[in-house]
Scaffold this active site. Structure first.
Site, PDB file in Angstrom:
ATOM      1  N   ASP A   1       0.851  -1.184   0.000  1.00 26.65           N
ATOM      2  CA  ASP A   1       0.000   0.000   0.000  1.00 26.65           C
ATOM      3  C   ASP A   1       0.892   1.240   0.000  1.00 26.65           C
ATOM      4  O   ASP A   1       1.695   1.432   0.909  1.00 26.65           O
ATOM      5  CB  ASP A   1      -0.899  -0.020   1.244  1.00 26.65           C
ATOM      6  CG  ASP A   1      -1.781   1.212   1.325  1.00 26.65           C
ATOM      7  OD1 ASP A   1      -2.452   1.508   0.331  1.00 26.65           O
ATOM      8  OD2 ASP A   1      -1.770   1.872   2.371  1.00 26.65           O
TER       9      ASP A   1
ATOM     10  N   THR B   1      -3.085   5.247  -4.024  1.00 24.15           N
ATOM     11  CA  THR B   1      -1.997   5.977  -3.347  1.00 24.15           C
ATOM     12  C   THR B   1      -0.671   5.832  -4.096  1.00 24.15           C
ATOM     13  O   THR B   1       0.101   6.779  -4.180  1.00 24.15           O
ATOM     14  CB  THR B   1      -1.832   5.472  -1.898  1.00 24.15           C
ATOM     15  OG1 THR B   1      -1.787   4.044  -1.905  1.00 24.15           O
ATOM     16  CG2 THR B   1      -2.984   5.899  -1.032  1.00 24.15           C
ATOM     17  N   THR B   2      -0.412   4.636  -4.647  1.00 27.56           N
ATOM     18  CA  THR B   2       0.820   4.445  -5.427  1.00 27.56           C
ATOM     19  C   THR B   2       0.724   5.219  -6.742  1.00 27.56           C
ATOM     20  O   THR B   2       1.694   5.872  -7.156  1.00 27.56           O
ATOM     21  CB  THR B   2       1.059   2.944  -5.715  1.00 27.56           C
ATOM     22  OG1 THR B   2       1.015   2.228  -4.478  1.00 27.56           O
ATOM     23  CG2 THR B   2       2.399   2.715  -6.373  1.00 27.56           C
TER      24      THR B   2
ATOM     25  N   ASP C   1      -9.064  -0.119   2.175  1.00 22.52           N
ATOM     26  CA  ASP C   1      -9.086   0.485   0.835  1.00 22.52           C
ATOM     27  C   ASP C   1     -10.367   0.114   0.098  1.00 22.52           C
ATOM     28  O   ASP C   1     -11.013   0.965  -0.516  1.00 22.52           O
ATOM     29  CB  ASP C   1      -7.874   0.010   0.007  1.00 22.52           C
ATOM     30  CG  ASP C   1      -6.572   0.661   0.463  1.00 22.52           C
ATOM     31  OD1 ASP C   1      -6.621   1.378   1.472  1.00 22.52           O
ATOM     32  OD2 ASP C   1      -5.536   0.453  -0.178  1.00 22.52           O
TER      33      ASP C   1
END
Length: 539
Positions: A60, A93-94, A385
């Site tokens: 994550d 998020t990445t 998530d």
């Protein structure tokens, strides 16, 4: 000769101009390298050990960025956008870190060539406005139903450690979110971990569940199941305390001492009598419930649990109603909670207290099973998530295809637009178009595919008007990801692009960094990491 003017304290680091801007861009690139390989269904995991020796295994982006403890001031902006993306939409998020880094990387050559940063910032903002409008045009609004929510949850889970069980967990996540009320409060979904068993042994409890707290002798004699019980929620200590260290009582005879002891017992018993008379059958307290009280409740067929964590007590309060009281003198039906069933259940090696059929708020608890502790923690992060994605999907019903499809379409849109403008702006917007291709390119690299070959095929399809073609990880080729149900809420992409744009513009707008020297003993401050002298410590 002009005298030298000193403005800054001695030892202050001051760097400015183009070298400083290039240095900041390079720092951001180094940070992005740390999370680059975690993107997509074939992304790798990172094992991070903190200063206390605690191990975390995760892919994550936001979790990795938090644990890296980055100190470079410019690179910290990437940590901030990863955190904001996690808080706002939960997923992507990445992607947001990679996009911000790629914007900077593609514009770096123009900074080197002497293009003013303000001109670049203006071009980036214009490009983002164009592609946000394009997403709104493209994203179809789909009727919200259960299968749509499950597909979006499964897409979010496909890049996680638990992707093998994504269908199982997608159903569980959708069930959990649909149990909530219209506001969809995240804190009403509790996630508890129990080591042992398989992932498929995880269960969703319709109500509140928490681990059995520490209990004294006599606890086993209490009933473990109640139908329609009344619940007393307290912040009261029901325990005979040992004498305080700083308390001093002077007595002349043993009789006087006996009176003090009797008074203590009478105070405790009067509290217990009041709780019993109010009709409560389940007593929960944030503070300890001692062995005398436990035995007292057991004799009267009442259940009690002390030292209940505040989070669990608050969830029980919101679900069952009532109030958390700091005194037992105001106990009545109005401040007691209610539920249709209370029972204590064995889950693996742990016992859980479960409240079902809570009338006030709709709440649920997911009990996760699995092997290693790190694996369970990563599963919890993955479910968080997916829960966030389902919540967003209920509030916003427009979706786009994942797997790099939307990025390729936006890249084509910007390329077409760049050919209609003249001057430097054409090159700068073309650079943003190229930067958007980082998502499908990285998906291919992480899966071990030939990225150049697949991107050429995608460019051809998008040029022919096939706007939903993206990378197909399972076939090592390209396919229509909208038909394949690889769906993501449009809000995830819009949020990621806007956050990446803001971060890139922030880094480009900084042309000077001034770093003050750390305070030392000579400046009147105490040296860092030194203990104070304290009472009784030698000079």
């Amino acid at each position: 000769m002009q005298p030298q003017i000193l403005l800054l304290k001695e030892g202050t680091e001051d760097s400015q101009g183009k070298p400083q801007l290039i240095s900041n861009i390079n720092a951001c690139q180094t940070v992005a390298e740390a999370v680059r390989t975690t993107l997509g269904p074939r992304g790798m995991d990172k094992l991070i050990v903190d200063r206390n020796g605690r191990t975390t295994i995760s892919n994550d982006g936001a979790t990795i960025m938090k644990l890296l403890e980055i100190v470079h001031p410019a690179a910290k902006t990437l940590v901030d956008i990863a955190k904001s993306q996690d808080a706002e939409v939960g997923d992507g998020t990445t992607s947001v870190v990679l996009l911000a880094n790629e914007f900077l990387k593609q514009e770096k050559q123009y900074v080197d060539e002497g293009v003013h940063p303000r001109y670049i910032i203006k071009a980036i903002r214009k490009a983002i406005d164009i592609i946000i409008k394009r997403i709104d045009e493209l994203a179809p609004k789909i009727e919200k139903n259960r299968s749509l929510l499950e597909k979006c949850a499964a897409t979010a889970l496909s890049s996680k450690l638990i992707h093998q069980q994504k269908e199982f967990f997608a159903k569980m996540v959708v069930d959990a979110v649909l149990m909530l009320d219209d506001l969809l409060p995240l804190n009403m979904i509790g996630i508890k971990q129990v080591q042992g068993g398989a992932l498929e042994d995880s269960v969703l409890v319709d109500g509140v569940a928490f681990k059995k707290t520490f209990s004294y002798a006599g606890f086993e004699m209490q009933p473990k199941k109640y139908i329609n019980p009344k619940i007393a929620l307290l912040n009261v200590e029901l325990e005979l305390k040992a004498e305080r260290d700083n308390a001093e009582i002077r007595v002349e005879s043993a009789k006087e001492y006996q009176k003090i002891v009797d008074a203590e017992w009478n105070i405790l018993y009067s509290k217990l009598d009041l709780i019993h008379k109010c009709g409560a059958q389940v007593v929960l307290s944030k503070l300890p419930i001692g062995d005398v009280a436990t035995q007292y409740f057991a004799d009267r067929d009442m259940f009690c649990a002390g030292r209940v964590p505040e989070e669990d007590l608050n969830r029980t309060l919101k679900a069952c109603g009532g109030a958390v009281l700091t005194t037992v003198h105001d106990l009545n039906d109005n401040v007691l909670g209610k539920c249709s069933l209370f029972e204590e259940k064995q889950v693996g090696s742990e016992r859980f207290n479960v409240f079902k059929g809570c009338p006030n708020a709709k709440t649920c608890t997911i009990i996760l099973r699995g092997g290693a502790e790190q694996f369970l923690e990563e599963t919890e992060r993955s479910l968080h998530d997916a829960i966030m994605i389902v919540r967003r999907m209920i509030k916003n019903d427009s979706v786009v295809a994942g797997g790099g499809a939307i990025e390729m379409q936006l890249s084509k849109t910007l390329r077409d637009y760049s050919r209609t403008v003249a001057g430097k702006e054409q090159l700068l917007i073309g650079a943003i178009a190229k930067a958007l291709e980082i998502i499908p390119r990285q998906l291919c690299d992480n899966a071990g595919f030939d990225a150049t070959n697949i991107l050429n095929k995608l460019r051809q399809k998008h040029a022919m008007g096939e706007c939903w073609y993206g990378v197909d990880i399972t076939k090592e080729d390209i396919s229509d990801n909208f038909e394949k149900c690889v769906w993501e809420p449009a809000v995830v992409k819009k949020n990621a692009l806007v956050a990446a744009c803001e971060a890139a513009c922030l880094v480009l707008s900084v042309d000077e960094t001034i770093k003050n020297p750390k305070s030392s003993k000579g400046d009147g401050g105490s040296p860092p990491n030194m203990m104070g002298r304290g009472r009784g410590r030698p000079m």
